[in-house]
Design a protein around this motif. Structure first.
Motif, short mmCIF file in Angstrom:
data_model
loop_
_atom_site.label_atom_id
_atom_site.label_comp_id
_atom_site.label_asym_id
_atom_site.label_seq_id
_atom_site.Cartn_x
_atom_site.Cartn_y
_atom_site.Cartn_z
N THR A 1 0.84 -1.19 0.00
CA THR A 1 0.00 0.00 0.00
C THR A 1 0.88 1.25 0.00
N GLU B 1 -1.79 -3.33 3.30
CA GLU B 1 -3.14 -3.39 3.85
C GLU B 1 -3.90 -4.54 3.19
N ASP B 2 -4.39 -5.46 3.98
CA ASP B 2 -5.24 -6.53 3.48
C ASP B 2 -6.61 -6.38 4.11
N GLU B 3 -7.51 -7.29 3.69
CA GLU B 3 -8.87 -7.22 4.24
C GLU B 3 -8.87 -7.47 5.75
N LYS B 4 -8.06 -8.48 6.15
CA LYS B 4 -8.14 -8.89 7.55
C LYS B 4 -6.95 -8.48 8.39
N PRO C 1 -12.78 -4.87 10.53
CA PRO C 1 -13.45 -4.71 9.22
C PRO C 1 -14.55 -3.66 9.30
N ASP C 2 -14.74 -2.98 8.18
CA ASP C 2 -15.85 -2.01 8.11
C ASP C 2 -17.15 -2.77 8.30
N GLU D 1 -20.51 -3.97 7.50
CA GLU D 1 -21.25 -4.00 6.25
C GLU D 1 -22.75 -3.98 6.52
#
Lengths: 144, 113
Positions: free
Chosen positions: A3, A69-72, A139-140, A142
């Motif tokens: 990133t 930066e990854d999802e988790k 995580p954001d 959802e």
């Protein structure tokens, strides 16, 4: 691809810059605010260790920092140009039996990192030694 | 943020008030200050870290070095710190067993053990 990537001359005055950038990117990535101090300290320790290693071996090549930066998870890699760390070095004892020497700060740096970071890997890549560490991200939320 | 240092004397104790960031770049200034104090005959030091925003292993190394120096003169080095993020570094390195850590300068000055 990382990133944010950072390369800096192996000088003590630039370690603070690496800490600030890492903390800023970690915050954006969603790392828990309570953990940002740990991120700042761990990346600072890793960079300090790399700067000391370059200085000891008269290496002018830059210290490499990759922020991914990854999802988790949020990962940080700090690379130097020295030989890969010895396995014994990568497993410092949690509590030194005696007070560390003033001059032997490299080991204490690794001890601090291993005390702070659960997901830690001390290894090497094509260019030299590499410290990999990661933290979970929140995580954001959802919409259902 | 740089490192700020100021010293004052309370009885036989010398208070070193530290502010800012203690890291690989700024730690040598703290080391110089501690060495100078010991060379000038101040062997009972209280390092007030309430104004410290950041401390790393280089800073710990300097404090350990200071402790060794004052102990060579049968002196003492006490820390004042209430900040959890700073205390945590002392805990994970086991240095809470090495340094007396106090909640206030008054408490550190009064301590005799």
């Amino acid at each position: 691809m990382a990133t944010v990537e950072l390369r800096f001359s192996p000088l003590p005055e630039h370690v603070r810059t690496a800490r600030l950038v890492a903390a800023a990117v970690a915050r954006r990535a969603g790392v828990d605010e309570a953990v940002l101090d740990e991120v700042r300290l761990a990346v600072g320790e890793a960079c300090t260790r790399a700067v000391a290693l370059h200085s000891a071996q008269n290496l002018s090549s830059p210290v490499r920092v990759a922020l991914v930066e990854d999802e988790k998870k949020f990962s940080i890699e700090v690379g130097d140009s020295g030989p890969p760390p010895q396995p014994a070095e990568s497993l410092p004892t949690e509590q030194p039996a005696s007070a560390p020497e003033e001059e032997g700060e490299g080991e204490m740096g690794l001890a601090v990192i291993s005390g702070l970071v659960d997901d830690l890997e001390v290894g090497a890549d094509d260019e030299g030694g590499l410290i990999r560490m990661s933290w979970p991200v929140i995580p954001d939320e959802e919409p259902v | 943020m740089d490192l700020s240092l100021s010293t004052r004397t309370v009885g036989d104790r010398t208070i070193v008030e530290v502010g800012g960031e203690i890291d690989v770049y700024t730690a040598p200034k703290l080391r110089e200050q501690l060495v100078e104090l010991v060379n000038d005959g101040s062997y009972h030091l209280v390092v007030d870290m309430e104004g410290v925003d950041f401390l790393d292993s280089t800073g710990l190394g300097v404090l350990v070095g200071g402790l060794k120096r004052v102990r060579a003169h049968e002196g003492s080095l006490r820390l004042v710190c209430n900040q959890e993020r700073i205390l945590k570094i002392f805990r994970i390195t086991g240095l809470t067993k090495v340094f007396p850590i106090h909640g206030s300068v008054d408490e550190a000055v009064a301590a005799t053990d």
